[in-house]
Structures are given as structure tokens and as C-alpha cells.
Scaffold this motif. Structure first.
Motif, PDB file in Angstrom:
ATOM      1  N   TYR A 151       0.836  -1.197   0.000  1.00 51.35           N
ATOM      2  CA  TYR A 151       0.000   0.000   0.000  1.00 51.35           C
ATOM      3  C   TYR A 151       0.869   1.246   0.000  1.00 51.35           C
ATOM      4  O   TYR A 151       1.909   1.297   0.660  1.00 51.35           O
ATOM      5  N   THR A 152       0.405   2.275  -0.714  1.00 55.13           N
ATOM      6  CA  THR A 152       1.055   3.574  -0.719  1.00 55.13           C
ATOM      7  C   THR A 152       0.047   4.603  -0.235  1.00 55.13           C
ATOM      8  O   THR A 152      -1.128   4.550  -0.618  1.00 55.13           O
ATOM      9  N   TYR A 153       0.497   5.544   0.597  1.00 52.35           N
ATOM     10  CA  TYR A 153      -0.401   6.519   1.210  1.00 52.35           C
ATOM     11  C   TYR A 153       0.020   7.927   0.827  1.00 52.35           C
ATOM     12  O   TYR A 153       1.196   8.199   0.531  1.00 52.35           O
ATOM     13  N   ASN A 154      -0.964   8.857   0.865  1.00 51.18           N
ATOM     14  CA  ASN A 154      -0.648  10.262   0.640  1.00 51.18           C
ATOM     15  C   ASN A 154      -0.311  10.944   1.961  1.00 51.18           C
ATOM     16  O   ASN A 154      -0.225  10.289   3.006  1.00 51.18           O
TER      17      ASN A 154
ATOM     18  N   ASN B  83      -2.380  10.342   5.004  1.00 51.18           N
ATOM     19  CA  ASN B  83      -2.408   8.955   5.454  1.00 51.18           C
ATOM     20  C   ASN B  83      -3.588   8.183   4.857  1.00 51.18           C
ATOM     21  O   ASN B  83      -4.100   7.236   5.465  1.00 51.18           O
ATOM     22  N   ALA B  84      -4.027   8.588   3.661  1.00 50.39           N
ATOM     23  CA  ALA B  84      -5.082   7.874   2.944  1.00 50.39           C
ATOM     24  C   ALA B  84      -4.447   7.035   1.838  1.00 50.39           C
ATOM     25  O   ALA B  84      -3.507   7.476   1.168  1.00 50.39           O
ATOM     26  N   VAL B  85      -4.931   5.817   1.653  1.00 50.27           N
ATOM     27  CA  VAL B  85      -4.342   4.921   0.662  1.00 50.27           C
ATOM     28  C   VAL B  85      -4.596   5.468  -0.743  1.00 50.27           C
ATOM     29  O   VAL B  85      -5.703   5.885  -1.083  1.00 50.27           O
TER      30      VAL B  85
ATOM     31  N   LYS C 114      -2.564   0.362  -4.262  1.00 50.71           N
ATOM     32  CA  LYS C 114      -2.437  -0.988  -3.706  1.00 50.71           C
ATOM     33  C   LYS C 114      -1.835  -1.876  -4.786  1.00 50.71           C
ATOM     34  O   LYS C 114      -2.302  -1.890  -5.921  1.00 50.71           O
TER      35      LYS C 114
ATOM     36  N   TYR D 296      -9.349  10.805  -4.779  1.00 51.38           N
ATOM     37  CA  TYR D 296     -10.196  11.337  -3.712  1.00 51.38           C
ATOM     38  C   TYR D 296     -10.861  12.643  -4.123  1.00 51.38           C
ATOM     39  O   TYR D 296     -10.280  13.464  -4.832  1.00 51.38           O
TER      40      TYR D 296
ATOM     41  N   LEU E  76      -8.559   1.509   5.791  1.00 52.92           N
ATOM     42  CA  LEU E  76      -8.333   1.994   4.432  1.00 52.92           C
ATOM     43  C   LEU E  76      -9.535   2.760   3.892  1.00 52.92           C
ATOM     44  O   LEU E  76      -9.404   3.535   2.953  1.00 52.92           O
TER      45      LEU E  76
ATOM     46  N   TYR F 199       3.138  -3.145   8.385  1.00 50.50           N
ATOM     47  CA  TYR F 199       2.544  -1.807   8.574  1.00 50.50           C
ATOM     48  C   TYR F 199       3.615  -0.728   8.461  1.00 50.50           C
ATOM     49  O   TYR F 199       4.769  -0.957   8.750  1.00 50.50           O
TER      50      TYR F 199
END
Length: 202
Positions: free
Chosen positions: A1-4, A7-9, A12, A27, A136, A202
Motif C-alpha cells: 500500500y502507498t499513502y498520501n 495517510n489515505a491509501v 495498492k 479522492y 483503508l 505496517y
């Protein structure tokens, strides 16, 4: 997983039997509005999400598939019914039952000419620890057990699937090793005496 940075995914990546899949998320107002899965440069699936003023998912468009889309009904703030409008007089329905914050039963129905007929049923049992996939906030999945895994508060310890005649198709059991925050770090899936182990990082 990569997040912005919020901290939102946003991405994947999955590998299954040699197939590499990458899912990206877009988003709008802090809610996922588009989900696109690719295999290489080829789009495998694409979904568009619409929400009401209470930030509840109201529509999921399956982009590029004959204008097929899902609509949703809520009880006590939880999706308890999802209907796929397929066209040509066909539709599909998921009926969901909860215990607390966990989906414990999911039934799937098909409608080919005005009559709903049950096609399958799944039951779920859970532990009491934290489900990391709920964090997520992925709004929906057409796959029953995947959707239950995305929205339930705890981790499934047993998943049973039955066909239209209520005959057991499979019985999956899960055990976990947890970290100090009560999130699973190792998942062991068992079916028919055969076990597969997964590691969560994590």
C-alpha cells in the motif's frame, strides 16, 4: 500500500499466481471517488463512487460495463442492501446482516425477470481484535467476503460459503498473531487441512 500525506491509501499492489495488479484511488473531499485496477497498462476494472451529504455511499458506477451500477440502502448507518442494476431486466442484490460492527451473514440474489432468487449465502465469525483493512476506508467491493473484510471492525476467524441449495461450498478458518496495538501481523488460512500463511507489514 502507498499513502498520501493525509495517510489515505492511494495505491495498492498485489501479486497472485504470477499476476501483478495495481489499484489506484482518487479522492474528492477526502472520500474515494474513483478506483482503477490495472494489469500492466491494461485496465482490469474501474469504479466511480457517489456519496450523499452524510458521506454515505449512494452509488457505485462500474465504468465501461454497459452502464452497470450499484445503489445502496442503509439501516442504522450501515449498508444492509446493495443492488446492482445490470440492464436487460437483470439485477443482483446483496443482503447483509450485522452483529455489532461486523457483517455476520451475506446473501446474494439474482433477478432475471422480476423475481428475486437466492444464489448464494456466506456466514462470518470474528475475533475481538482490530481489523486493519477497515482503516483503508475503501467504500465497496462486489465480492461478498472482500466487502465484509473491508467494513467489519474485527478479523474473520471463519468464513463459510453455501450455494443456492444451501450446500456448503467451502469452509475457511483463520488464526492470527497480533502486535501490541492488537492488529494482526501474521494470518494463517486453513481449508481442508491445508494452511497458507500471510504476513502483514505496517
Amino acid at each position: 500500500y502507498t499513502y498520501n500525506t493525509n495517510n489515505a491509501v492511494i495505491k495498492k499492489q498485489m501479486s497472485y499466481q504470477g499476476t501483478q495488479l495495481e489499484t489506484s484511488y482518487t479522492y474528492t473531499n477526502s472520500k474515494i471517488s474513483n478506483e482503477t485496477t490495472k494489469q500492466g497498462n491494461a485496465i482490469v476494472s474501474q469504479y466511480g463512487y457517489t456519496y450523499n451529504t452524510d458521506n454515505q455511499l449512494t452509488r457505485c458506477d462500474i465504468i465501461g460495463v454497459n452502464e452497470s451500477y450499484w445503489t445502496f440502502h442503509y439501516t442504522d448507518g450501515k449498508i444492509d442492501e446493495a443492488i446492482q442494476h445490470i440492464g436487460n431486466g437483470e439485477s443482483r442484490k446483496m443482503s447483509l446482516s450485522y452483529t455489532g460492527e461486523n457483517i455476520t451473514e451475506a446473501k446474494e440474489f439474482m433477478n432475471f425477470g422480476g423475481v428475486w432468487e437466492q444464489d448464494s449465502r456466506m456466514t462470518f465469525e470474528y475475533d475481538t481484535q482490530n481489523n486493519p483493512f477497515r482503516l483503508l476506508e475503501i467504500p465497496f467491493s462486489e465480492i461478498l467476503d472482500e466487502f465484509a473484510n473491508q467494513v467489519s471492525a474485527n478479523n474473520a476467524t471463519r468464513v463459510q460459503s453455501y450455494d443456492a441449495n444451501n450446500v456448503l461450498e467451502y469452509d475457511l478458518q483463520y488464526s492470527y498473531t497480533y502486535n501490541s496495538q492488537n492488529y494482526p501481523t501474521v494470518v494463517t488460512e486453513t481449508e481442508g487441512g491445508q494452511s497458507t500463511e500471510y504476513t502483514l507489514i505496517y
